[in-house]
Design a protein around this motif. Structure first.
Motif, PDB file in Angstrom:
ATOM      1  N   GLU A 244      -0.678   3.532  -7.505  1.00  0.00           N
ATOM      2  CA  GLU A 244      -2.299   2.583  -7.172  1.00  0.00           C
ATOM      3  C   GLU A 244      -1.832   1.091  -6.730  1.00  0.00           C
ATOM      4  N   GLY A 245      -0.946   0.496  -7.348  1.00  0.00           N
ATOM      5  CA  GLY A 245       0.543  -0.625  -7.030  1.00  0.00           C
ATOM      6  C   GLY A 245      -0.455  -0.640  -5.196  1.00  0.00           C
ATOM      7  N   GLU A 246      -0.704  -2.095  -5.274  1.00  0.00           N
ATOM      8  CA  GLU A 246      -0.143  -2.699  -3.333  1.00  0.00           C
ATOM      9  C   GLU A 246       0.712  -2.059  -2.815  1.00  0.00           C
ATOM     10  N   HIS A 247       2.180  -1.909  -3.472  1.00  0.00           N
ATOM     11  CA  HIS A 247       3.057  -1.904  -2.734  1.00  0.00           C
ATOM     12  C   HIS A 247       2.708  -0.295  -2.158  1.00  0.00           C
ATOM     13  N   HIS A 248       2.642   0.675  -3.037  1.00  0.00           N
ATOM     14  CA  HIS A 248       2.302   1.887  -2.783  1.00  0.00           C
ATOM     15  C   HIS A 248       1.259   2.019  -1.665  1.00  0.00           C
ATOM     16  N   VAL A 249      -0.081   2.019  -2.179  1.00  0.00           N
ATOM     17  CA  VAL A 249      -1.325   1.604  -1.124  1.00  0.00           C
ATOM     18  C   VAL A 249      -0.512   1.064   0.468  1.00  0.00           C
ATOM     19  N   ARG A 250       0.519   0.264   0.372  1.00  0.00           N
ATOM     20  CA  ARG A 250       0.912  -0.431   1.497  1.00  0.00           C
ATOM     21  C   ARG A 250       2.362  -0.289   2.234  1.00  0.00           C
ATOM     22  N   GLU A 251       2.770   0.838   1.779  1.00  0.00           N
ATOM     23  CA  GLU A 251       3.700   1.241   2.376  1.00  0.00           C
ATOM     24  C   GLU A 251       3.654   2.689   3.149  1.00  0.00           C
ATOM     25  N   TYR A 252       2.567   3.300   2.056  1.00  0.00           N
ATOM     26  CA  TYR A 252       2.027   4.709   2.788  1.00  0.00           C
ATOM     27  C   TYR A 252       0.509   4.485   3.652  1.00  0.00           C
ATOM     28  N   THR A 253       0.042   3.110   3.209  1.00  0.00           N
ATOM     29  CA  THR A 253      -1.170   2.865   4.829  1.00  0.00           C
ATOM     30  C   THR A 253       0.033   3.058   6.301  1.00  0.00           C
TER      31      THR A 253
END
Length: 282
Positions: A244-253
């Protein structure tokens, strides 16, 4: 308000954590002030423990919240205890996947990459049954339940408020023979039918797509309320990971955008699938 019990529980956890962080306190400090353990506060903020309305009353008095916020949080706590329609199927749906279904039901956007099998939200009964029969040690009754849940989940794509769903599948998943040729022909025809829905887009990542982000299968869920952050879901044989972290979401996006750029267009993807259907029809 979030719709499913799982989404309500998640929203409650988010709101409780925000209240504590605004007070610049640790879980241990809040627990000590309320004569609780710090681990109890942590469980309430991570959704791993049941939250009683009386707990909400105590926390809201401590944080000095408004009456409106207190009642809102208490309603979330009460409604989080209800059971989702998928939870009546018992062992046919493992607990870690129960969580995902609840979140999926409330999503406004869905982005999924599948590199081994075709998306569950597009599977036929025969294809899904073949996967469950081969891939897990389950009783015949539990296989029936698991397949039934998978088929019922597909109804979300036809709802008036269906999520904006974008699927990318590797060509290996399109050509991998699951069951027999008849099962695969019907399955690929189902894929083509599903992509005619206005909210559904599908692309095929071909064998000759060149270099693309290597990630393994994953799903990204977005939610209508800005207070409910996007998340990434990845599962395995016995468990799942929620990021759920912003970093995870950004990288998967970023990875999904790379896969989308490398894949065939939706139109050319449909043409490829139709060609494979013809192969299985001979």
């Amino acid at each position: 308000m979030a719709g499913s019990p799982t989404a309500r529980r998640r929203r409650l956890s988010i709101e409780l954590k925000k209240l504590r962080e605004r007070s610049a306190l640790t879980c241990a400090q809040v627990g000590e002030a309320l004569d609780w353990s710090g681990s109890k506060v942590n469980r309430m903020e991570t959704g791993s423990g049941r939250v009683q309305p009386s707990d909400i009353d105590a926390l809201c008095r401590f944080y000095d919240t408004s009456d409106e916020l207190r009642e809102f949080l208490k309603s979330l706590a009460r409604e989080a205890k209800t059971r989702g329609w998928w939870q009546v199927h018992g062992a046919g749906v493992p607990e870690w996947f129960n969580i995902y279904i609840g979140l999926e039901q409330d999503a406004s956007t869905l982005r999924q990459y599948q590199c081994e099998v075709l998306p569950g939200l597009m599977q036929t009964r025969a294809y899904a049954r073949e996967l469950h029969t081969t891939g897990a040690h389950m009783s015949a009754e539990d296989i029936d339940r698991a397949v039934r849940v998978r088929l019922e989940r597909q109804e979300m794509l036809s709802r008036p408020d269906s999520p904006d769903a974008w699927f990318i599948v590797h060509e290996g998943a399109v050509r991998n023979l699951i069951g027999d040729r008849e099962i695969m022909r019907e399955q690929l025809e189902r894929i083509l039918e599903t992509t005619e829905l206005p909210s559904v887009t599908l692309q095929v990542l071909t064998f000759d797509s060149g270099t693309y982000p290597v990630t393994g299968s994953f799903t990204m869920l977005g939610f209508p309320a800005p207070e409910d952050p996007d998340l990434v879901y990845r599962d395995g044989i016995t468990d799942a990971v929620y990021l759920e972290g912003e970093h995870h979401v950004r990288e998967y996006t970023r990875a999904f955008d790379g896969l989308r750029a490398a894949a065939l267009s939706p139109q050319r993807s449909a043409q490829l699938i139709k060609s494979v259907v013809k192969e299985y029809s001979r």
